[in-house]
Motif scaffolding. Structure first.
Motif, PDB file in Angstrom:
ATOM      1  N   SER A 214      -7.601  62.547  57.259  1.00 21.93           N
ATOM      2  CA  SER A 214      -8.289  62.535  55.969  1.00 21.93           C
ATOM      3  C   SER A 214      -7.316  62.796  54.824  1.00 21.93           C
ATOM      4  O   SER A 214      -7.641  62.584  53.661  1.00 21.93           O
TER       5      SER A 214
ATOM      6  N   PHE B 196      -6.509  58.842  54.385  1.00 18.49           N
ATOM      7  CA  PHE B 196      -7.865  58.698  53.842  1.00 18.49           C
ATOM      8  C   PHE B 196      -8.856  58.295  54.931  1.00 18.49           C
ATOM      9  O   PHE B 196      -9.628  57.351  54.784  1.00 18.49           O
ATOM     10  N   ASN B 197      -8.801  59.005  56.071  1.00 17.55           N
ATOM     11  CA  ASN B 197      -9.693  58.725  57.201  1.00 17.55           C
ATOM     12  C   ASN B 197      -9.550  57.287  57.694  1.00 17.55           C
ATOM     13  O   ASN B 197     -10.522  56.671  58.144  1.00 17.55           O
TER      14      ASN B 197
ATOM     15  N   LYS C 132     -10.483  58.439  47.764  1.00 16.47           N
ATOM     16  CA  LYS C 132     -11.267  59.471  48.446  1.00 16.47           C
ATOM     17  C   LYS C 132     -11.788  60.461  47.419  1.00 16.47           C
ATOM     18  O   LYS C 132     -11.085  60.817  46.473  1.00 16.47           O
TER      19      LYS C 132
ATOM     20  N   VAL D 184     -13.605  64.307  47.432  1.00 13.31           N
ATOM     21  CA  VAL D 184     -13.830  65.445  48.322  1.00 13.31           C
ATOM     22  C   VAL D 184     -14.745  66.459  47.644  1.00 13.31           C
ATOM     23  O   VAL D 184     -14.535  66.824  46.485  1.00 13.31           O
TER      24      VAL D 184
ATOM     25  N   ARG E 213     -17.790  65.025  56.967  1.00 15.58           N
ATOM     26  CA  ARG E 213     -16.936  66.205  56.845  1.00 15.58           C
ATOM     27  C   ARG E 213     -15.678  66.050  57.707  1.00 15.58           C
ATOM     28  O   ARG E 213     -15.765  65.703  58.877  1.00 15.58           O
ATOM     29  N   SER E 214     -14.547  66.317  57.094  1.00 15.99           N
ATOM     30  CA  SER E 214     -13.285  66.318  57.833  1.00 15.99           C
ATOM     31  C   SER E 214     -12.897  67.735  58.243  1.00 15.99           C
ATOM     32  O   SER E 214     -12.050  67.926  59.124  1.00 15.99           O
TER      33      SER E 214
ATOM     34  N   TYR F 117     -14.670  70.746  53.872  1.00 16.76           N
ATOM     35  CA  TYR F 117     -14.391  69.516  53.131  1.00 16.76           C
ATOM     36  C   TYR F 117     -15.378  68.423  53.522  1.00 16.76           C
ATOM     37  O   TYR F 117     -15.537  68.113  54.712  1.00 16.76           O
TER      38      TYR F 117
ATOM     39  N   ASP G  11     -15.785  64.473  52.818  1.00 17.89           N
ATOM     40  CA  ASP G  11     -15.029  63.338  52.300  1.00 17.89           C
ATOM     41  C   ASP G  11     -15.930  62.136  52.054  1.00 17.89           C
ATOM     42  O   ASP G  11     -16.741  61.766  52.907  1.00 17.89           O
TER      43      ASP G  11
ATOM     44  N   THR H 122     -15.337  58.166  51.414  1.00 19.34           N
ATOM     45  CA  THR H 122     -14.288  57.164  51.526  1.00 19.34           C
ATOM     46  C   THR H 122     -14.912  55.763  51.477  1.00 19.34           C
ATOM     47  O   THR H 122     -16.134  55.615  51.531  1.00 19.34           O
TER      48      THR H 122
ATOM     49  N   ASN I  54     -15.303  63.218  61.741  1.00 21.11           N
ATOM     50  CA  ASN I  54     -14.655  62.007  61.236  1.00 21.11           C
ATOM     51  C   ASN I  54     -13.727  61.363  62.258  1.00 21.11           C
ATOM     52  O   ASN I  54     -13.212  60.268  62.039  1.00 21.11           O
TER      53      ASN I  54
END
Length: 270
Positions: free
Chosen positions: A45, A67-68, A148, A150, A178-179, A183, A185, A187, A219
């Protein structure tokens, strides 16, 4: 049982310890992979700048998925492929997170923007990605370049509720997951760690069943779904472990290195 030819690993909670340390065991494990002719790369992420500190010590020469997995960069961080959050989805995400009192950050390809510098997790993120944010008053001028967004909060149940709300609000216009417990995220749509694994499969001409993936959070599930050998960390939740073919030790107990030993042992038996 396919022999593993490529390993794709998450970073935080997987490759590194909770204090963001790359252990000697992890370094040695990647070297073992490379000596065995098995490719290795990362998806996270983190923004691209937050992955640069791993390229040299781990001798990564393959593209990475920041970014995932919604962007792909080479080891020098030059962009190979990039996707952006649609501006309307970015605006709706920010509005919902703002209503819930969650700290909001926006990442472009090469910068990190915050609206205030007293958020609980700003210092943590600075240490993690080794990069300082830019403080601004209004995200509106940046909505067209968001890689991204957050939502950061120490209220984990609140962030879990926000995840569900955002998923309902955004539909298929963006991905919200959630990462970390702290957090959430947002994306680009249609892109995730699973699509990164598939892109690497195509780029390297390696079937997905010959790819192992390592992770610990929700993620990471998209890459678990498409890979031949999904491995969950011992510190992962039970809901993540249920989707894994193997569970290794925790990231605090060199679980990454143990997972690599498992992969090499499995290859030796196949």
């Amino acid at each position: 049982m396919s022999r593993i030819r490529l390993v794709v690993s998450d970073v935080d909670g997987t490759l590194v310890t909770s204090d963001k340390r790359l252990t000697d065991g992890a370094r040695a494990a990647v070297a073992k992979l490379q000596d065995a002719g098995i490719g290795f790369t990362l998806t996270s992420s983190r923004p691209p700048v937050g992955m640069r500190m791993f390229s040299e010590p781990l001798r990564i020469d393959l593209p990475m998925g920041p970014f995932n997995g919604s962007s792909i960069v080479d080891p020098s961080l030059a962009v190979i492929e990039q996707h952006l959050i649609p501006a309307d989805a970015a605006a709706r995400s920010i509005a919902l997170l703002e209503r819930r009192g969650v700290d909001i950050w926006l990442f472009s390809n090469d910068n990190w923007y915050i609206r205030r510098d007293d958020g609980k997790y700003v210092p943590h993120e600075q240490r993690t990605i080794q990069f300082d944010p830019t403080q601004i008053d209004d995200f509106t001028p940046l909505l067209q370049k968001a890689c991204k967004i957050v939502g950061a909060s120490a209220d984990f149940p609140l962030l879990e509720r926000c995840e569900t709300e955002l998923q309902g609000e955004l539909g298929d216009s963006a991905l919200a997951v959630r990462s970390q417990d702290y957090y959430l995220d947002v994306t680009p749509p249609g892109q995730n760690k699973g699509t990164f694994v598939q892109a690497m499969s195509k780029r390297l001409n390696i079937p997905t069943e010959a790819i192992a993936t390592l992770g610990d959070m929700q993620n990471d599930l998209p890459m678990f779904k498409v890979s031949g050998l999904p491995i969950a960390m011992g510190n992962a939740s039970d809901s993540v472990k249920r989707h894994a073919a193997h569970v290794t030790k925790s990231n605090e107990d060199d679980g990454f290195a143990a997972a690599i030993d498992f992969i090499l042992g499995r290859n030796a038996e196949s």
